[in-house]
Motif scaffolding. Structure first.
Motif, short mmCIF file in Angstrom:
data_model
loop_
_atom_site.label_atom_id
_atom_site.label_comp_id
_atom_site.label_asym_id
_atom_site.label_seq_id
_atom_site.Cartn_x
_atom_site.Cartn_y
_atom_site.Cartn_z
N PRO A 1 0.82 -1.22 0.00
CA PRO A 1 0.00 0.00 0.00
C PRO A 1 0.85 1.27 0.00
N GLY A 2 0.21 2.40 -0.14
CA GLY A 2 0.93 3.68 -0.15
C GLY A 2 1.70 3.93 1.14
N GLU A 3 1.10 3.57 2.27
CA GLU A 3 1.80 3.64 3.56
C GLU A 3 2.21 2.23 3.91
N PRO A 4 3.46 1.84 3.62
CA PRO A 4 3.81 0.42 3.62
C PRO A 4 4.17 -0.19 4.98
N LEU A 5 4.35 0.65 6.02
CA LEU A 5 4.89 0.12 7.27
C LEU A 5 4.04 -1.02 7.85
N GLY A 6 2.72 -0.80 7.91
CA GLY A 6 1.85 -1.84 8.47
C GLY A 6 1.95 -3.14 7.68
N TRP A 7 1.97 -3.00 6.34
CA TRP A 7 2.06 -4.19 5.48
C TRP A 7 3.39 -4.91 5.72
N LEU A 8 4.49 -4.14 5.79
CA LEU A 8 5.81 -4.73 6.00
C LEU A 8 5.88 -5.46 7.33
N LEU A 9 5.34 -4.84 8.37
CA LEU A 9 5.40 -5.49 9.68
C LEU A 9 4.45 -6.69 9.75
N GLY A 10 3.38 -6.64 8.95
CA GLY A 10 2.52 -7.82 8.87
C GLY A 10 3.26 -9.00 8.27
N VAL A 11 4.05 -8.72 7.23
CA VAL A 11 4.88 -9.78 6.64
C VAL A 11 5.92 -10.24 7.65
N ALA A 12 6.53 -9.26 8.35
CA ALA A 12 7.56 -9.59 9.34
C ALA A 12 6.99 -10.49 10.43
N ARG A 13 5.77 -10.23 10.81
CA ARG A 13 5.13 -11.04 11.86
C ARG A 13 5.04 -12.50 11.43
N LYS A 14 4.65 -12.71 10.15
CA LYS A 14 4.54 -14.08 9.65
C LYS A 14 5.91 -14.72 9.49
N VAL A 15 6.86 -13.94 9.02
CA VAL A 15 8.22 -14.48 8.85
C VAL A 15 8.80 -14.89 10.20
N LEU A 16 8.58 -14.04 11.18
CA LEU A 16 9.10 -14.32 12.52
C LEU A 16 8.44 -15.57 13.10
N ALA A 17 7.13 -15.70 12.85
CA ALA A 17 6.42 -16.89 13.34
C ALA A 17 6.97 -18.15 12.68
N ASN A 18 7.23 -18.06 11.38
CA ASN A 18 7.82 -19.21 10.68
C ASN A 18 9.21 -19.53 11.22
N GLN A 19 9.97 -18.45 11.44
CA GLN A 19 11.34 -18.63 11.95
C GLN A 19 11.29 -19.34 13.30
N ARG A 20 10.36 -18.93 14.13
CA ARG A 20 10.28 -19.53 15.46
C ARG A 20 9.78 -20.96 15.40
N ARG A 21 8.84 -21.20 14.49
CA ARG A 21 8.37 -22.58 14.34
C ARG A 21 9.52 -23.47 13.91
N THR A 22 10.33 -22.93 12.99
CA THR A 22 11.46 -23.71 12.48
C THR A 22 12.45 -24.02 13.59
N LYS A 23 12.70 -23.05 14.39
CA LYS A 23 13.71 -23.23 15.43
C LYS A 23 13.12 -23.77 16.73
N GLY A 24 11.81 -23.98 16.75
CA GLY A 24 11.18 -24.59 17.90
C GLY A 24 11.27 -23.75 19.15
N ARG A 25 11.16 -22.47 18.96
CA ARG A 25 11.29 -21.62 20.14
C ARG A 25 9.98 -21.54 20.91
N LYS A 26 10.07 -21.16 22.12
CA LYS A 26 8.87 -20.97 22.93
C LYS A 26 8.46 -19.50 22.85
N THR A 27 7.23 -19.30 22.38
CA THR A 27 6.78 -17.92 22.22
C THR A 27 6.69 -17.19 23.56
N ALA A 28 6.52 -17.93 24.63
CA ALA A 28 6.41 -17.26 25.94
C ALA A 28 7.70 -16.53 26.30
#
Lengths: 175, 240
Positions: free
Chosen positions: A43-70
């Motif tokens: 979108p024109g104001e990209p920050l929210g979109w970028l952080l939305g992608v980052a949120r999913k990437v981070l979740a995938n990264q953590r799933r891969t590494k088996g980290r505890k979200t707590a």
């Protein structure tokens, strides 16, 4: 350029959620690779979109590494910078206490409640940007934020307890 | 309550973790440039990293597809080559006066038989023989002892004559007249009939129809025109 303007915001986003510098750089890489491959979605104001992608990437990264979200929030373990300590001991103690109180309470919240609070308070997003990062409407985000604040207050022992904390806090800006 | 919640949000903002380096410092550092380089590398067209994004099942499916295509192509190639080989073999066995494997023109059974019959009438002691008039070529050959009474020459006299058949015909006419030469052995005549083997060894020993340098006689190979001419010339020399 998108990278120059927002890479550091994505890095901060990841680090605020407990990623190491190297892990955060991996998140930045993935986010901007995705943005290059899907330019039509930005979108024109990209920050929210970028952080939305980052949120999913981070979740995938953590799933891969088996980290505890707590454990992803290390608020209580983060120290104030040393230059703040010099000659400003009271403010350092105040910040330290604040983190000591807020950190564990924040860590006990549900992931989505914690995320809406942190998107606004730490990442500095507007409601609209934060709603985009969460993939929901502005109105739904407002409701989620309201519930998350109430949940955090509950974890802190209720309004009365937090009011005591407020009364004991020194005057002035904390930042 | 709202005041408390606002204060809560302000405190939460104040409790934001501090990182070294912070985002702004990092953005101006070499590390940020390295990350940017990684992004550019991963997003350049036709790059291997895109291929690496395939899942393992997709890679396996692609690999199996490639193997299947290669197998089909190989099968078709072998099938076609085999068919051509069979056609070539059939051509050698049944075609009319085809090319011998050496590239020279082959001699048909009719031509060879006519030449052997002519040689038979010219051999010493045969001058008194009278050539019969119009008659069947094979029957004439039978009467001269060139072809055995029960021998079948096949469906067509236009087929190429083999070296062993030609040797047999020559041997039946001239075997008793040719001098013994050096003992000759071939590695590929052991399975033949005794008369054929004797004809081959006898003609080769006399130098009428020699074998090849690799020790073979190649009895089934079509007789070439040059081989026939050389044999006739040698016989003429020996009988003079």
């Amino acid at each position: 350029m998108l990278y120059r303007g927002y890479a550091h915001r994505v890095l901060d986003y990841a680090r605020n959620r407990g990623a190491s510098l190297e892990e955060a750089e991996d998140v930045v890489t993935e986010v901007f690779v995705v943005s290059c491959r899907r330019p039509g979605e930005i979108p024109g104001e990209p920050l929210g979109w970028l952080l939305g992608v980052a949120r999913k990437v981070l979740a995938n990264q953590r799933r891969t590494k088996g980290r505890k979200t707590a454990l992803q929030y290390r608020v209580a373990q983060v120290s104030a910078p040393l230059d703040l300590c010099q000659g400003e001991t009271d403010r350092w103690i105040e910040l330290h206490d604040l983190r000591r109180v807020l950190g564990p309470a924040l860590a006990k919240l549900k992931e989505k409640d914690r995320e809406v609070l942190v998107l606004v308070s730490w990442d500095g997003l507007t409601y609209k940007e934060a709603a985009e990062a969460m993939g929901c409407s502005d109105r739904a985000f407002g409701l989620r934020l309201l519930r998350a604040r109430q949940s955090l207050l509950k974890e802190l022992g209720g309004i009365r307890t937090y009011k005591v904390l407020e009364d004991t806090a020194p005057e002035g800006e904390l930042t | 309550v709202n005041g408390n919640e606002d204060k809560l949000m302000a405190d939460l903002a104040s409790a934001k973790p501090v990182h070294e380096p912070d985002g702004q410092d990092w953005a101006e550092s070499e590390r940020a440039e390295q990350v940017l380089a990684r992004v550019r590398e991963a997003t350049q067209p036709d790059q291997k990293p895109r291929a690496r994004r395939w899942s393992s099942p997709t890679r396996m499916a692609a690999l199996l597809a490639v193997v299947a295509v290669v197998a089909v192509v190989a099968f078709v190639a072998i099938y076609v080559a085999g068919g051509q080989g069979a056609e070539q073999t059939a051509g050698t066995a049944t075609s009319q006066v085809g090319e011998p494997s050496s590239g020279e023109e082959a001699v048909s059974m009719q031509k060879a038989l006519e030449r052997v019959i002519a040689l038979a009438y010219s051999r010493p002691g045969a001058t008194s023989l009278e050539r019969p008039g119009e008659t069947d070529l094979v029957e004439e050959a039978r009467s001269l002892g060139i072809v055995g009474p029960d021998e079948d020459l096949g469906p067509s006299l236009l087929d190429a004559v083999s070296r062993v058949t030609y040797a047999l015909w020559l041997w039946r006419v001239f075997g008793s007249l040719l001098p013994d030469g050096a003992t000759t052995r071939f590695v590929d005549v052991e399975g033949l009939a005794e008369e054929s083997r004797q004809a081959i060894l006898g003609l080769a020993s006399a130098g009428v129809l020699p074998g090849y340098e690799d020790g073979t006689f190649r009895p089934d190979r079509p007789l070439s025109r040059s081989e026939e001419a050389a044999s006739e010339a040698k016989i003429a020399d020996l009988l003079d």
